[in-house]
Design a protein around this motif. Structure first.
Motif, PDB file in Angstrom:
ATOM      1  N   ALA A  68      -2.480  30.471   5.028  1.00 38.09           N
ATOM      2  CA  ALA A  68      -2.325  29.970   3.439  1.00 38.09           C
ATOM      3  C   ALA A  68      -3.645  30.749   2.657  1.00 38.09           C
ATOM      4  O   ALA A  68      -3.045  31.606   1.649  1.00 38.09           O
ATOM      5  CB  ALA A  68      -2.472  28.529   3.180  1.00 38.09           C
ATOM      6  N   VAL A  69      -4.786  30.722   3.447  1.00 33.41           N
ATOM      7  CA  VAL A  69      -5.873  31.434   2.517  1.00 33.41           C
ATOM      8  C   VAL A  69      -5.639  33.104   2.584  1.00 33.41           C
ATOM      9  O   VAL A  69      -5.782  33.823   1.620  1.00 33.41           O
ATOM     10  CB  VAL A  69      -7.086  31.210   3.339  1.00 33.41           C
ATOM     11  CG1 VAL A  69      -8.327  31.950   2.676  1.00 33.41           C
ATOM     12  CG2 VAL A  69      -7.330  29.648   3.192  1.00 33.41           C
ATOM     13  N   ALA A  70      -5.120  33.553   3.865  1.00 33.31           N
ATOM     14  CA  ALA A  70      -4.797  34.986   3.869  1.00 33.31           C
ATOM     15  C   ALA A  70      -3.675  35.452   2.895  1.00 33.31           C
ATOM     16  O   ALA A  70      -3.920  36.519   2.460  1.00 33.31           O
ATOM     17  CB  ALA A  70      -4.309  35.356   5.392  1.00 33.31           C
ATOM     18  N   ALA A  71      -2.874  34.576   2.710  1.00 33.64           N
ATOM     19  CA  ALA A  71      -1.843  34.917   1.612  1.00 33.64           C
ATOM     20  C   ALA A  71      -2.175  34.776   0.293  1.00 33.64           C
ATOM     21  O   ALA A  71      -1.344  35.148  -0.608  1.00 33.64           O
ATOM     22  CB  ALA A  71      -0.489  34.135   1.744  1.00 33.64           C
ATOM     23  N   GLY A  72      -3.506  34.361  -0.069  1.00 31.79           N
ATOM     24  CA  GLY A  72      -3.983  33.870  -1.359  1.00 31.79           C
ATOM     25  C   GLY A  72      -3.314  32.759  -2.013  1.00 31.79           C
ATOM     26  O   GLY A  72      -3.532  32.694  -3.219  1.00 31.79           O
ATOM     27  N   ALA A  73      -3.090  31.826  -1.215  1.00 33.80           N
ATOM     28  CA  ALA A  73      -2.412  30.481  -1.778  1.00 33.80           C
ATOM     29  C   ALA A  73      -3.414  29.817  -2.824  1.00 33.80           C
ATOM     30  O   ALA A  73      -4.831  29.911  -2.374  1.00 33.80           O
ATOM     31  CB  ALA A  73      -2.282  29.347  -0.729  1.00 33.80           C
ATOM     32  N   ARG A  74      -3.114  29.550  -3.895  1.00 37.92           N
ATOM     33  CA  ARG A  74      -3.878  28.823  -4.918  1.00 37.92           C
ATOM     34  C   ARG A  74      -3.795  27.719  -5.098  1.00 37.92           C
ATOM     35  O   ARG A  74      -4.446  26.665  -5.510  1.00 37.92           O
ATOM     36  CB  ARG A  74      -4.038  29.812  -6.220  1.00 37.92           C
ATOM     37  CG  ARG A  74      -4.642  31.186  -6.008  1.00 37.92           C
ATOM     38  CD  ARG A  74      -4.560  31.958  -7.381  1.00 37.92           C
ATOM     39  NE  ARG A  74      -5.284  33.223  -7.228  1.00 37.92           N
ATOM     40  CZ  ARG A  74      -4.827  34.249  -6.797  1.00 37.92           C
ATOM     41  NH1 ARG A  74      -3.634  34.451  -6.159  1.00 37.92           N
ATOM     42  NH2 ARG A  74      -5.697  35.448  -6.521  1.00 37.92           N
ATOM     43  N   ASP A  75      -2.309  27.281  -5.126  1.00 39.03           N
ATOM     44  CA  ASP A  75      -2.153  25.689  -5.316  1.00 39.03           C
ATOM     45  C   ASP A  75      -2.138  25.002  -4.231  1.00 39.03           C
ATOM     46  O   ASP A  75      -1.594  25.104  -3.185  1.00 39.03           O
ATOM     47  CB  ASP A  75      -0.474  25.804  -5.948  1.00 39.03           C
ATOM     48  CG  ASP A  75      -0.347  26.493  -7.152  1.00 39.03           C
ATOM     49  OD1 ASP A  75      -1.350  26.527  -7.948  1.00 39.03           O
ATOM     50  OD2 ASP A  75       0.736  27.099  -7.372  1.00 39.03           O
ATOM     51  N   PHE A  76      -2.678  23.617  -4.406  1.00 42.01           N
ATOM     52  CA  PHE A  76      -3.067  22.886  -3.179  1.00 42.01           C
ATOM     53  C   PHE A  76      -2.679  21.375  -3.526  1.00 42.01           C
ATOM     54  O   PHE A  76      -3.055  20.986  -4.600  1.00 42.01           O
ATOM     55  CB  PHE A  76      -4.281  22.846  -2.664  1.00 42.01           C
ATOM     56  CG  PHE A  76      -4.666  21.808  -1.563  1.00 42.01           C
ATOM     57  CD1 PHE A  76      -4.129  21.977  -0.417  1.00 42.01           C
ATOM     58  CD2 PHE A  76      -5.280  20.808  -1.753  1.00 42.01           C
ATOM     59  CE1 PHE A  76      -4.632  21.332   0.714  1.00 42.01           C
ATOM     60  CE2 PHE A  76      -5.469  19.874  -0.897  1.00 42.01           C
ATOM     61  CZ  PHE A  76      -5.070  20.026   0.525  1.00 42.01           C
ATOM     62  N   LEU A  77      -1.593  20.756  -2.865  1.00 48.09           N
ATOM     63  CA  LEU A  77      -1.453  19.559  -3.130  1.00 48.09           C
ATOM     64  C   LEU A  77      -1.444  18.523  -2.104  1.00 48.09           C
ATOM     65  O   LEU A  77      -0.989  19.057  -1.009  1.00 48.09           O
ATOM     66  CB  LEU A  77      -0.103  19.447  -3.703  1.00 48.09           C
ATOM     67  CG  LEU A  77       0.627  17.900  -4.322  1.00 48.09           C
ATOM     68  CD1 LEU A  77      -0.236  17.415  -5.484  1.00 48.09           C
ATOM     69  CD2 LEU A  77       2.137  18.056  -4.455  1.00 48.09           C
ATOM     70  N   ARG A  78      -2.262  17.486  -2.069  1.00 50.97           N
ATOM     71  CA  ARG A  78      -2.111  16.616  -0.979  1.00 50.97           C
ATOM     72  C   ARG A  78      -1.527  15.222  -1.250  1.00 50.97           C
ATOM     73  O   ARG A  78      -1.803  14.671  -2.313  1.00 50.97           O
ATOM     74  CB  ARG A  78      -3.410  16.167  -0.466  1.00 50.97           C
ATOM     75  CG  ARG A  78      -3.668  15.088   0.497  1.00 50.97           C
ATOM     76  CD  ARG A  78      -5.427  15.153   1.173  1.00 50.97           C
ATOM     77  NE  ARG A  78      -5.484  16.221   2.009  1.00 50.97           N
ATOM     78  CZ  ARG A  78      -6.692  16.610   2.685  1.00 50.97           C
ATOM     79  NH1 ARG A  78      -7.557  15.850   2.486  1.00 50.97           N
ATOM     80  NH2 ARG A  78      -6.605  17.515   3.445  1.00 50.97           N
TER      81      ARG A  78
END
Length: 328
Positions: free
Chosen positions: A256-266
């Motif tokens: 996720a971080v490698a792909a540059g994910a910015r949205d996070f929901l738990r």
């Protein structure tokens, strides 16, 4: 059995039995729900053999009832764990039932004791972590063979697995990023977290080292392959003492971080008598951490080994995640 293999086997089996995760293997049921009403063809569950430049492997192929060669279908490649085989894995996960509903084909490559005494995929060996060599080449060869012999949508080809099979699924997707649209991993290990047996044992027991190398290696692979991401869904038992839960957390964040994910929901919920936390990194990655689950397939069937009937249905969620993604 040599000392290294015996050590791996002892660690895996003793910890799993202590956690109560291993269920007995029962008689094989029908491959899926049976032919759908009005289906043009019954479901098929057959053995095939692939031979390529790096060797030979058998594989089971599930073709759903109603398969129509004029309509390209999704293909999922599923890799069993140590001591398992394709029949056992299919029974325990009930993945063919979900494939039937989705109209998908499923290929189950087989790892024999002649290749590893405990039938483990060799995920921790550098010789099996790159393209055009070792087990990733065999698995990619099987995938391409099914694509050539059946009507498969090349933008909807997926790979998944459990434990050693889950780690090898990541190895194979990373080695062939233009072949697979998404990856599903249950009880697995971050990509290239180990390159030898000693390191593998440490990662299994304690989790990977806390450094940026894992993310950097994934980011470099994406950049070199021209892909923005390799979407991944990860399941892990919070009570897993064979492959500790930190591995699942680091695997999901690695990609996720490698792909540059910015949205996070738990989100937290309960299903099948067990609570779980679902972390979503936008559409790029999901992590399902299941409380009270050991080294076992969540929501699985007691007719297969390394399963737990409790918890959310990992097979249902993997298939759902797969079908949400197509390869660019």
């Amino acid at each position: 059995m040599n000392r290294i293999t015996r050590t791996l086997h002892t660690l895996t089996m003793a910890s799993t039995l202590a956690a109560g995760a291993c269920a007995p293997t029962g008689a094989a049921p029908a491959p899926a729900d049976g032919p759908a009403p009005g289906a043009s063809a019954p479901a098929a569950w057959e053995w095939h053999t692939f031979t390529g430049p790096v060797g030979t492997r058998r594989y089971r192929l599930y073709v759903p009832a109603g398969y129509d060669a004029s309509r390209p279908a999704p293909l999922v490649v599923m890799l069993h764990g140590c001591t398992q085989d394709p029949d056992d894995f299919a029974r325990g996960t009930r993945f063919n039932e979900h494939a039937q509903r989705a109209g998908a084909l499923v290929a189950y490559p087989e790892q024999l004791a002649e290749h590893n005494p405990q039938k483990c995929w060799t995920w921790f060996d550098r010789a099996h972590q790159a393209a055009d060599a070792g087990e990733p080449a065999l698995i990619a060869g099987i995938t391409r063979e099914v694509m050539a012999s059946h009507a498969v949508d090349p933008s909807r080809v997926y790979i998944g697995g459990v434990s050693a099979g889950g780690a090898m699924a990541v190895n194979t997707a990373a080695a062939y990023p233009q072949l697979f649209a998404a990856v599903g991993v249950h009880s697995g290990i971050p990509w290239r977290a180990a390159g030898d047996v000693a390191t593998a044992l440490g990662v299994m027991r304690n989790g990977p080292a806390r450094d940026a190398a894992l993310t950097d290696s994934a980011r470099a692979l994406l950049r070199a392959s021209g892909r923005e991401s390799i979407p991944m869904i990860v399941f892990h038992g919070a009570a897993d003492v064979v492959v500790v839960p930190e591995n699942g957390r680091r695997l999901a964040s690695q990609w996720a971080v490698a792909a540059g994910a910015r949205d996070f929901l738990r989100g937290d919920s309960t299903e099948g008598g067990l609570g779980y936390t679902r972390d979503r990194y936008g559409p790029l990655a999901e992590l399902w951490m299941v409380e009270g689950l050991g080294h076992a397939w969540s929501g699985g069937s007691a007719e297969g080994t390394y399963t737990d009937a409790r918890g959310p249905d990992a097979s249902r969620e993997m298939m759902r995640f797969f079908l949400e993604h197509t390869r660019p």
